[in-house]
Design a protein around this motif. Structure first.
Motif, PDB file in Angstrom:
ATOM      1  N   VAL A 206       0.829  -1.210   0.000  1.00 36.82           N
ATOM      2  CA  VAL A 206       0.000   0.000   0.000  1.00 36.82           C
ATOM      3  C   VAL A 206       0.864   1.262   0.000  1.00 36.82           C
ATOM      4  CG1 VAL A 206      -1.660   1.348   1.346  1.00 36.82           C
ATOM      5  CG2 VAL A 206      -2.062  -1.098   0.944  1.00 36.82           C
ATOM      6  N   PRO A 207       1.863   1.394   0.888  1.00 35.20           N
ATOM      7  CA  PRO A 207       2.720   2.582   0.802  1.00 35.20           C
ATOM      8  C   PRO A 207       3.417   2.729  -0.546  1.00 35.20           C
ATOM      9  CG  PRO A 207       3.026   1.506   2.911  1.00 35.20           C
ATOM     10  CD  PRO A 207       2.183   0.590   2.088  1.00 35.20           C
ATOM     11  N   LEU A 208       3.855   1.610  -1.149  1.00 33.26           N
ATOM     12  CA  LEU A 208       4.550   1.697  -2.427  1.00 33.26           C
ATOM     13  C   LEU A 208       3.598   2.131  -3.541  1.00 33.26           C
ATOM     14  CD1 LEU A 208       7.257   1.300  -3.860  1.00 33.26           C
ATOM     15  CD2 LEU A 208       6.585  -1.060  -4.311  1.00 33.26           C
ATOM     16  N   ILE A 209       2.366   1.636  -3.515  1.00 27.08           N
ATOM     17  CA  ILE A 209       1.378   2.076  -4.502  1.00 27.08           C
ATOM     18  C   ILE A 209       1.143   3.572  -4.366  1.00 27.08           C
ATOM     19  CG2 ILE A 209      -1.062   1.920  -5.163  1.00 27.08           C
ATOM     20  CD1 ILE A 209      -0.879  -1.093  -4.425  1.00 27.08           C
ATOM     21  N   HIS A 210       1.025   4.046  -3.135  1.00 27.31           N
ATOM     22  CA  HIS A 210       0.855   5.489  -2.922  1.00 27.31           C
ATOM     23  C   HIS A 210       2.053   6.267  -3.454  1.00 27.31           C
ATOM     24  CE1 HIS A 210      -2.789   6.164  -0.398  1.00 27.31           C
ATOM     25  NE2 HIS A 210      -2.665   4.856  -0.197  1.00 27.31           N
ATOM     26  N   ALA A 211       3.263   5.721  -3.223  1.00 36.64           N
ATOM     27  CA  ALA A 211       4.482   6.418  -3.652  1.00 36.64           C
ATOM     28  C   ALA A 211       4.590   6.478  -5.167  1.00 36.64           C
ATOM     29  CB  ALA A 211       5.708   5.733  -3.056  1.00 36.64           C
ATOM     30  N   GLU A 212       4.246   5.384  -5.841  1.00 35.96           N
ATOM     31  CA  GLU A 212       4.469   5.292  -7.281  1.00 35.96           C
ATOM     32  C   GLU A 212       3.278   5.737  -8.122  1.00 35.96           C
ATOM     33  OE1 GLU A 212       7.828   1.743  -7.336  1.00 35.96           O
ATOM     34  OE2 GLU A 212       5.765   1.258  -7.935  1.00 35.96           O
ATOM     35  N   HIS A 213       2.083   5.689  -7.562  1.00 35.84           N
ATOM     36  CA  HIS A 213       0.890   5.997  -8.363  1.00 35.84           C
ATOM     37  C   HIS A 213      -0.031   7.020  -7.725  1.00 35.84           C
ATOM     38  CE1 HIS A 213       2.025   2.599 -10.869  1.00 35.84           C
ATOM     39  NE2 HIS A 213       2.087   1.847  -9.781  1.00 35.84           N
ATOM     40  N   GLY A 214       0.195   7.324  -6.460  1.00 37.64           N
ATOM     41  CA  GLY A 214      -0.659   8.286  -5.775  1.00 37.64           C
ATOM     42  C   GLY A 214       0.042   9.616  -5.587  1.00 37.64           C
ATOM     43  N   LYS A 215      -0.162  10.193  -4.413  1.00 38.43           N
ATOM     44  CA  LYS A 215       0.397  11.512  -4.116  1.00 38.43           C
ATOM     45  C   LYS A 215       1.626  11.442  -3.221  1.00 38.43           C
ATOM     46  CE  LYS A 215      -4.056  13.859  -4.568  1.00 38.43           C
ATOM     47  NZ  LYS A 215      -5.080  14.721  -3.913  1.00 38.43           N
ATOM     48  N   GLY A 216       2.247  10.276  -3.189  1.00 40.54           N
ATOM     49  CA  GLY A 216       3.447  10.104  -2.380  1.00 40.54           C
ATOM     50  C   GLY A 216       3.206   9.132  -1.244  1.00 40.54           C
ATOM     51  N   ALA A 217       4.283   8.569  -0.737  1.00 42.56           N
ATOM     52  CA  ALA A 217       4.182   7.592   0.341  1.00 42.56           C
ATOM     53  C   ALA A 217       3.623   8.239   1.604  1.00 42.56           C
ATOM     54  CB  ALA A 217       5.556   6.991   0.624  1.00 42.56           C
ATOM     55  N   PRO A 218       2.943   7.452   2.435  1.00 40.13           N
ATOM     56  CA  PRO A 218       2.447   8.002   3.701  1.00 40.13           C
ATOM     57  C   PRO A 218       3.587   8.552   4.547  1.00 40.13           C
ATOM     58  CG  PRO A 218       1.516   5.829   3.275  1.00 40.13           C
ATOM     59  CD  PRO A 218       2.585   6.031   2.259  1.00 40.13           C
ATOM     60  N   LYS A 219       3.318   9.634   5.227  1.00 40.95           N
ATOM     61  CA  LYS A 219       4.311  10.236   6.118  1.00 40.95           C
ATOM     62  C   LYS A 219       4.201   9.599   7.496  1.00 40.95           C
ATOM     63  CE  LYS A 219       4.599  14.770   3.874  1.00 40.95           C
ATOM     64  NZ  LYS A 219       3.964  14.333   2.630  1.00 40.95           N
ATOM     65  N   ARG A 220       5.253   9.732   8.273  1.00 40.79           N
ATOM     66  CA  ARG A 220       5.215   9.261   9.653  1.00 40.79           C
ATOM     67  C   ARG A 220       4.284  10.180  10.448  1.00 40.79           C
ATOM     68  NH1 ARG A 220      10.386   9.605   8.324  1.00 40.79           N
ATOM     69  NH2 ARG A 220      10.707  11.393   9.715  1.00 40.79           N
ATOM     70  N   VAL A 221       3.339   9.582  11.135  1.00 40.46           N
ATOM     71  CA  VAL A 221       2.339  10.390  11.839  1.00 40.46           C
ATOM     72  C   VAL A 221       2.151   9.960  13.290  1.00 40.46           C
ATOM     73  CG1 VAL A 221       1.065  11.078   9.776  1.00 40.46           C
ATOM     74  CG2 VAL A 221       0.513   8.896  10.890  1.00 40.46           C
ATOM     75  N   GLY A 222       3.084   9.172  13.828  1.00 42.18           N
ATOM     76  CA  GLY A 222       2.982   8.784  15.224  1.00 42.18           C
ATOM     77  C   GLY A 222       1.715   8.003  15.496  1.00 42.18           C
ATOM     78  N   LEU A 223       0.991   8.396  16.554  1.00 40.61           N
ATOM     79  CA  LEU A 223      -0.237   7.684  16.922  1.00 40.61           C
ATOM     80  C   LEU A 223      -1.434   8.238  16.155  1.00 40.61           C
ATOM     81  CD1 LEU A 223       0.236   7.201  20.773  1.00 40.61           C
ATOM     82  CD2 LEU A 223       0.525   5.514  18.940  1.00 40.61           C
ATOM     83  N   ARG A 224      -1.294   8.235  14.853  1.00 41.29           N
ATOM     84  CA  ARG A 224      -2.364   8.610  13.946  1.00 41.29           C
ATOM     85  C   ARG A 224      -2.380   7.603  12.806  1.00 41.29           C
ATOM     86  NH1 ARG A 224      -0.815  14.862  12.524  1.00 41.29           N
ATOM     87  NH2 ARG A 224      -2.059  15.955  14.120  1.00 41.29           N
ATOM     88  N   HIS A 225      -3.513   7.553  12.097  1.00 38.65           N
ATOM     89  CA  HIS A 225      -3.555   6.772  10.858  1.00 38.65           C
ATOM     90  C   HIS A 225      -3.254   7.724   9.711  1.00 38.65           C
ATOM     91  CE1 HIS A 225      -4.959   4.277   7.574  1.00 38.65           C
ATOM     92  NE2 HIS A 225      -5.056   3.266   8.411  1.00 38.65           N
ATOM     93  N   PRO A 226      -2.380   7.338   8.767  1.00 44.09           N
ATOM     94  CA  PRO A 226      -1.985   8.278   7.715  1.00 44.09           C
ATOM     95  C   PRO A 226      -3.084   8.638   6.731  1.00 44.09           C
ATOM     96  CG  PRO A 226      -1.069   6.100   7.289  1.00 44.09           C
ATOM     97  CD  PRO A 226      -1.660   6.056   8.668  1.00 44.09           C
ATOM     98  N   SER A 227      -4.108   7.795   6.594  1.00 45.50           N
ATOM     99  CA  SER A 227      -5.109   8.067   5.554  1.00 45.50           C
ATOM    100  C   SER A 227      -6.551   8.020   6.047  1.00 45.50           C
ATOM    101  CB  SER A 227      -4.939   7.073   4.395  1.00 45.50           C
ATOM    102  OG  SER A 227      -4.995   5.741   4.852  1.00 45.50           O
ATOM    103  N   MET A 228      -6.741   8.010   7.366  1.00 42.41           N
ATOM    104  CA  MET A 228      -8.088   8.031   7.934  1.00 42.41           C
ATOM    105  C   MET A 228      -8.120   8.986   9.118  1.00 42.41           C
ATOM    106  SD  MET A 228      -9.021   3.965   7.812  1.00 42.41           S
ATOM    107  CE  MET A 228     -10.708   4.236   8.305  1.00 42.41           C
TER     108      MET A 228
END
Length: 375
Positions: A206-228
């Motif tokens: 999932v992170p690689l798909i975001h990096a290569e086809h989306g808007k970039g890989a998820p960022k580090r967000v600690g105790l958060r969900h990167p996409s929800m």
């Protein structure tokens, strides 16, 4: 009868990935013969937390038989060959090519013993580009990008357990079961290869798909969900943290009405969809924290429970030890000490047999008996 009763597994294993796989096979009834160097599996010396023994070794070596062999010497090599002639599964996680140089490579064994299932566990695979790299769990986490998306916003983080080793062991366990089923149909064994890097890379899809086809890989967000959002930890009046998760718009509206007790939050255009809430996460979390910080942990969780919103505590390891969902099993170390550790995750719900306390073997504990059996 356990499902793998009558199956003989031979494993030249060390550390964690292969021992975890064979531990699960032993739990299912297989006989596991663990081949060690004279000094033993180096995981025996990782720590002394298990009442003087290694926590890693106590966890993953219950119910196995140990024999110390130097299969580069003719006599021990001949013994190993005799054992393998009767084995169903052979697993090894030495450096790439090491077993082949000793005369026990998968290709040679598969030709010699067509019924045998061989499993080679490596760090990165066997290609010349990567086979020379030493492969330990933390290194694989870093190489596969797991550390790039783990940790706080300003700090890289290691996953707190040996997740790549564990994942490789679990993958090998599944692969062995598949191979045994295939052999039932064909009568033939097979050769299987699993690498820690492949397992970690699969998890990074999932992170690689975001990096290569989306808007970039998820960022580090600690105790958060990167996409929800909201999906993260919120503080209550005594400083405790509770993670809550909103999965759909119905839950969001209930959350606004019953937890935040707001008549306006649910209609705010900044928060009208998950994508909007992620884009406006800072404002969203500020609004939620303004409510949670005024409540005790119990009051906040009561509101979440009454609204049927998913939540969980940010527990310590000590908290895990007292968790009502934690099941335990008793095991014995090679030193004879008894430990109550987490139960194996596979439960056979229709099996009424009480679990038998197994023990981890001392180095070469079963050597004489095995040598006599396969003389």
């Amino acid at each position: 009868m356990k499902p793998l009763t009558g199956i003989l597994v031979v494993s030249v294993e060390q550390a964690l990935a292969a021992p975890l796989c064979t531990a699960r096979l032993a739990d299912a009834g297989a006989r596991v013969i663990k081949i060690e160097r004279s000094e033993g599996d180096f995981a025996r010396g990782y720590d002394k937390a298990a009442k003087g023994s290694s926590s890693y070794f106590a966890w993953t070596n219950q119910g196995k038989e140990s024999i110390a062999l130097n299969f580069r010497e003719a006599e021990d090599a001949a013994l190993l060959d005799r054992v393998l002639s009767q084995a169903d599964v052979f697993i090894q996680n030495l450096a790439p090519g090491a077993m082949a140089r000793a005369g026990f490579g998968s290709a040679e064994l598969r030709e010699k013993y067509p019924q045998l299932i061989t499993v080679d566990i490596t760090g990165y695979g066997e290609s010349e580009a990567v086979s020379h790299l030493k492969a330990y769990d933390f290194l694989i986490q870093a190489e596969a990008g797991l550390t790039a998306i783990s940790g706080g916003e300003n700090e890289l983080g290691r996953i707190g357990v040996s997740i790549c080793d564990i994942g490789a062991g679990m993958t090998c366990h599944a692969a062995v079961l598949e191979a045994l089923l295939r052999r039932e149909k064909t009568g033939q064994g097979t050769a299987i290869a699993v690498s820690l890097f492949d397992v970690a890379a699969d998890w990074m899809s999932v992170p690689l798909i975001h990096a290569e086809h989306g808007k970039g890989a998820p960022k580090r967000v600690g105790l958060r969900h990167p996409s929800m959002a909201p999906y993260g930890a919120f503080e209550t009046s005594e400083g405790a943290l509770t993670i809550l998760s909103i999965q759909n718009e119905r839950e969001w509206q209930r959350f606004c009405q019953e937890v935040l007790r707001s008549n306006t939050a649910g209609a705010d255009p900044r928060f009208e969809s998950n994508n909007s809430r992620v884009q406006n996460r800072d404002a969203l979390e500020e609004m939620i924290t303004a409510v949670s910080i005024q409540l005790t942990q119990q009051d906040f969780r009561d509101r979440l429970a009454n609204a049927n919103i998913a939540f969980g505590g940010v527990n310590s390891v000590d908290d895990l030890g007292g968790h009502p969902a934690l099941r335990r099993r008793s095991v014995s170390t090679e030193g004879g000490e008894t430990l109550d550790i987490p139960a194996a995750p596979i439960r056979w719900l229709e099996d009424d047999a009480a679990p038998v306390m197994a023990s981890a073997p001392a180095i070469d504990q079963h050597g004489s008996a095995i040598r006599a059996e396969f003389a």
